[in-house]
Design an enzyme around this catalytic site. Structure first.
Site, short mmCIF file in Angstrom:
data_model
loop_
_atom_site.label_atom_id
_atom_site.label_comp_id
_atom_site.label_asym_id
_atom_site.label_seq_id
_atom_site.Cartn_x
_atom_site.Cartn_y
_atom_site.Cartn_z
N CYS A 2 5.99 -1.44 14.13
CA CYS A 2 5.26 -1.28 15.37
C CYS A 2 5.99 -0.23 16.22
CB CYS A 2 5.23 -2.61 16.12
SG CYS A 2 4.70 -3.97 15.07
N ARG A 27 2.87 4.64 14.58
CA ARG A 27 3.64 3.57 13.94
C ARG A 27 2.81 2.32 13.67
NH1 ARG A 27 9.09 4.27 14.15
NH2 ARG A 27 9.36 2.04 13.88
N TRP A 76 1.43 -2.95 14.18
CA TRP A 76 0.95 -2.94 12.80
C TRP A 76 1.18 -4.36 12.31
CZ3 TRP A 76 2.72 -3.74 7.78
CH2 TRP A 76 1.92 -3.20 6.76
N ASN A 103 9.33 -5.49 17.08
CA ASN A 103 9.00 -4.72 15.88
C ASN A 103 9.84 -5.30 14.75
OD1 ASN A 103 8.54 -2.73 13.93
ND2 ASN A 103 10.16 -1.42 14.73
N GLY A 104 9.21 -5.71 13.66
CA GLY A 104 9.96 -6.24 12.53
C GLY A 104 9.42 -7.59 12.10
N GLU A 492 0.93 14.67 -5.00
CA GLU A 492 0.79 14.69 -3.54
C GLU A 492 -0.67 14.96 -3.15
OE1 GLU A 492 2.20 13.86 -0.97
OE2 GLU A 492 1.56 15.15 0.68
N LYS A 496 -2.82 12.40 -0.82
CA LYS A 496 -3.48 12.79 0.44
C LYS A 496 -4.94 12.33 0.42
CE LYS A 496 -0.62 13.83 2.87
NZ LYS A 496 0.44 13.34 2.19
N GLU A 499 -5.16 8.37 0.77
CA GLU A 499 -4.87 7.80 2.09
C GLU A 499 -5.84 8.28 3.17
OE1 GLU A 499 -0.95 8.53 3.78
OE2 GLU A 499 -0.90 10.54 2.97
N HIS A 515 -2.65 12.84 -23.85
CA HIS A 515 -2.09 11.53 -24.23
C HIS A 515 -2.85 10.38 -23.56
CE1 HIS A 515 1.19 13.58 -26.24
NE2 HIS A 515 1.22 14.39 -25.20
N LYS A 618 2.79 4.90 9.94
CA LYS A 618 3.59 6.05 9.52
C LYS A 618 4.97 5.64 9.01
CE LYS A 618 4.55 10.76 10.26
NZ LYS A 618 3.94 11.17 8.99
#
Ligand code: M6R
Length: 623
Positions: A2, A27, A76, A103-104, A492, A496, A499, A515, A618
Site C-alpha cells: 500500500c 502502490r 492494495w 502497509n504490509g 517482456e 506488457k 498486464e 520443440h 507497482k
C-alpha cells in the site's frame, strides 16, 4: 504494498495528503482514506473503496476541517476485500480516538485479535491492521504516553509492516514504525513528512532520511526523532532526493505510461551520465563497496529480480559473460530464495529492482548475504531498502516510474547492466585477467554513448507500432519470438500485453519453436519477432529468418522488429518496425520500445486503464 503518507506542519494537511496519495497510488488502488486531527482536537476520517478519485468525491460531499496533522493511505488489499469498511485508516479504542494506517501483513494478527475479542473489543473491518489500532489504543489508555504505547505494541507484531498512527490526545505527533516495509522521512522547515517513498513528498522537500529496519519515528512539525524498537536513539544520515517533482506528474501526457515511454532517452542518458567518459571508458565510483580484489575473486554472478527487472538481468547476462567472462545465473528472486541455492563468498549477487522494495528480491539478497556473498544492487529509488542493504548500488537515474507497467526503468536497468559488464571487464583486466582487448572495451563504451540519441529516433518512429496496437484490439493471443538478447525482449513484450491488455501472450526463444510452441500457430495468429542484427557475428539473423518462414508457412501474421538496413526481413514479414543500428548486445534498449508502444495502444483501444491495470500494484512488498 500500500502507499502511506503522513504530515505535520502549517500547510493544508488535506492537500499534502491527497497530493502524496496521488503520487503513491501506483502502490495500490483498491481503496483510499485519510484521517486528520482538526483544530478542535477531534479526529476526522474519510475513506472509500476504489481509486483515489472516489475518496476525493467523498471529501467533496463531506468536507474535512482544515488541519495541520494527518495520515493517508492507498490500499492494495491482502486481508479483507476492498470495501469502504476495510479501507484504511482504522480507528482504535472504544472512543475511536486513534487512527492507524498500515502497509504490509501482520502475521500473528489472528492470535492478537482473539485476545482483543476476549476482552470485548468490537471490530469494524476484516483487516489484520485494525488489530494494531486497538492494541495501541488499549496500551495508550494504560500508560498515557503514545510513543511508549506504540513501541510496546509494535514489538509484539510479527510480519511486515509500516504503521502510522495519530491520536486525538497527543495531536502534535505522528508515530511511525517500520519492519520489512518501506518508510522514508521528508524534512521540511517547520514541517515534516512521512511516505512509502520519496515521491510522497518530493513536491515539498528534497531532504530525506531513510528509516531503518525495526525503527520508530516520532514526527512533529519542528522535530524528528528516530529510535529502535528497543528505545535506543539513532541518528540516520540525511540524503538529497535527486528526483524532479514534475517528473512524478503526467505533464500533459494521456497516461504516466505514455510519458514514461517518452522519458527513455533521458533515463538512459542520465544512467550513463558521469559513468561513461567521452573516450568510452567506464567509471563507477559507487562501486567503492567492492574492491578490485573482490572483483578478481568473483567466480560466479547470480542476478536476482522479478518480472520486468528479471528480463533486464537476462540481457545483462549476455553482456557480462561476453565482456567479462564471468558465469552469470539469472534467478527469479522467489525461486532462488527457497530452493537451497549454492552461494559462496566468491559469488556476487546482483539484485535488480526499480522500487528497491520488492520483498521477494529483498529476501533473496538477505539470504545470500547470510551465506557470505557480496550484494550489488541496481536500483531506481534512493533510500530504498534494497539500496540500504547492499554493499554497493548502481542507481538507475530513470526518475520516478509511476505507471505499474515498467518501461523506462527497464531500459535504464539494461543500460546499468551494460555499464556493469564493461566495468567488470575492466576490473578483470586490472586484476591481470583481461578478457577483452582494452581498445574493444573502449569501442563498446563509445557505442553505448550513442544509444540515448538512438532511443529518441525509435520514439520518433513509433507510428506503425501504435497503429498495429490499435488494429489488434480484438486479438485473443499474441506470440513473441526472440533469440539471444532478443529472447528476454520477447518475454517482456508478452508481459506488457498480459498486464495491460489482459490477453494471452507468450514470449519464446525462437530456437525453441520447433520443440513445441509451433503447434500454437494457426491461420492469422499474430507473432511479433525480434530480429537480430544482420551484422552480428554469431550469424543469428538467418536462423531467425528461417523461424519466420516456418511460422509464416503455417499461417502466422508476422510483425518484425528489425534494424534499419535489414532489407531481407521485409520479404518475409507482413510489417517491419525498424530501429536504428547498434551493437547487437545493446539492441534490447531499442527493440523493447515498439513493444511498449504496441501494448499501450492495444490496451487503450480496449478502453483499459494503462497506468493501473487490474489486480496489480507497482511494488510487491509482500512475499
Ligand atoms: O520494483 P521492482 O523492479 O523490483 O519490480 C519488479 C516487478 O514487480 C516489476 O518489474 C513488474 O513485473 C512490472 N509491473 C512489469 O511491468
Amino acid at each position: 504494498m500500500c502507499g502511506i503518507v503522513g504530515y505535520v506542519g502549517p500547510k493544508s494537511t488535506l492537500e499534502v495528503l491527497l497530493g502524496g496519495l496521488r503520487r503513491l497510488e501506483y502502490r495500490g488502488y483498491d481503496s483510499a482514506g485519510v484521517s486528520v486531527i482538526a483544530p478542535g482536537g477531534h479526529l476526522e476520517t474519510r475513506k472509500k473503496a476504489g481509486k483515489l478519485d472516489n475518496l476525493i468525491a467523498e471529501i467533496q460531499a463531506n468536507p474535512l476541517e482544515q488541519a495541520h496533522i494527518g495520515i493517508g493511505h492507498t490500499r492494495w488489499a491482502t486481508h479483507g476485500a476492498p470495501t469502504d469498511g476495510n479501507a484504511h485508516p482504522h480507528l482504535g479504542g472504544p472512543e475511536s480516538k486513534l487512527s492507524l494506517i498500515h502497509n504490509g501483513i501482520i502475521e500473528n494478527f489472528a492470535e492478537l485479535k482473539a485476545e482483543l475479542l476476549a476482552e470485548g473489543t468490537r471490530f469494524a473491518s476484516q483487516t489484520d491492521s485494525e488489530v494494531a489500532a486497538h492494541l495501541i489504543a488499549r496500551e495508550f489508555a494504560k500508560v498515557g504516553d503514545l510513543p511508549t504505547a506504540f513501541a510496546k505494541v509494535v514489538n509484539r507484531l510479527h510480519g511486515a509492516f509500516t504503521i502510522l498512527v495519530i491520536h486525538e490526545e497527543q495531536p502534535d505527533v505522528v508515530l511511525a514504525a517500520r519492519r520489512n516495509a518501506p518508510l522514508v522521512i521528508g524534512l521540511g522547515d517547520g514541517e515534516n513528512f512521512l511516505g512509502s517513498d520519496v515521491a510522497a513528498f518530493v513536491e515539498h522537500t528534497k531532504r530525506a532520511i531513510s528509516v531503518g529496519q525495526d525503527e520508530i519515528v516520532i514526527l512533529r512539525a519542528d522535530s524528528v526523532e528516530v529510535r529502535t524498537f528497543n528505545g535506543e536513539v539513532v541518528h540516520p544520515d540525511e540524503f538529497t532526493v535527486d528526483w524532479d517533482a514534475s517528473a512524478a506528474s503526467k505533464g500533459g501526457w494521456s497516461s504516466f505510461m505514455a510519458k514514461e515511454i517518452a522519458d527513455q532517452p533521458q533515463a538512459v542518458a542520465d544512467t550513463l551520465m558521469g559513468r561513461l567518459e567521452s573516450d568510452g571508458s567506464v567509471k563507477l565510483d559507487e562501486m567503492d563497496g567492492l574492491s578490485i580484489a573482490d572483483i578478481g575473486a568473483i567466480d560466479r554472478i547470480v542476478m536476482v529480480a522479478c518480472g520486468t527487472a528479471s528480463y533486464a538481468c537476462d540481457v545483462a547476462k549476455y553482456a557480462i559473460e561476453k565482456f567479462a567472462r564471468i558465469p552469470v545465473q539469472v534467478e527469479l528472486s522467489h525461486e532462488f530464495r527457497y530452493r537451497d541455492p549454492i552461494v559462496t563468498p566468491n559469488t556476487l549477487i546482483v539484485a535488480v529492482s526499480q522500487s528497491g522494495e520488492t520483498m521477494d528480491t529483498l529476501m533473496a539478497t538477505r539470504f545470500a548475504k547470510e551465506q557470505g556473498a557480496k550484494v550489488l544492487s541496481i536500483c531506481n529509488t534512493q533510500g530504498a531498502t534494497l539500496a540500504r542493504e547492499s554493499d554497493a548500488v548502481i542507481y538507475t537515474h530513470a526518475g520516478p516510474e509511476v505507471a505499474v507497467a515498467s518501461t523506462k526503468a527497464l531500459t535504464a536497468q539494461i543500460t546499468a547492466g551494460m555499464l556493469l559488464a564493461l566495468w567488470l571487464a575492466n576490473g578483470r583486466a586490472a586484476a591481470g585477467r583481461a578478457t577483452i582487448p582494452a581498445a574493444e572495451l573502449q569501442r563498446l563504451g563509445l557505442e553505448l554513448l550513442k544509444v540515448p540519441a538512438k532511443v529518441s529516433e525509435v520514439l520518433d518512429g513509433l507510428d506503425l507500432a501504435r497503429k498495429l496496437g490499435k488494429d489488434m484490439a480484438n486479438a485473443k493471443s499474441v506470440l513473441f519470438l526472440g533469440r539471444n538478447v532478443g529472447f528476454p525482449i520477447a518475454m517482456e513484450g508478452a508481459l506488457k500485453l498480459k498486464e495491460l491488455a489482459y490477453i494471452h501472450a507468450e514470449g519464446f526463444a525462437a530456437g525453441e519453436l520447433k520443440h513445441g510452441p509451433i503447434a500454437l500457430i494457426e491461420e492469422g495468429q499474430p507473432v511479433i519477432v525480434i530480429v537480430p542484427s544482420l551484422r552480428d557475428e554469431e550469424s543469428l539473423h538467418p536462423k531467425v529468418i528461417s523461424n519466420i518462414q516456418e511460422i509464416k508457412a503455417r499461417g502466422a501474421r508476422v510483425i518484425a522488429v528489425a534494424e534499419e538496413g535489414d532489407h531481407q526481413v521485409a520479404d518475409y514479414a507482413e510489417h517491419v518496425i525498424f530501429v536504428p543500428q547498434t551493437e547487437n548486445i545493446f539492441s534490447p534498449i531499442l527493440t523493447v520500445i515498439p513493444l511498449q508502444a504496441f501494448a499501450l495502444e492495444l490496451s487503450t483501444a480496449k478502453g483499459l486503464d494503462v497506468d493501473q491495470p487490474r489486480n496489480l500494484a507497482k511494488s510487491v512488498t509482500v512475499e
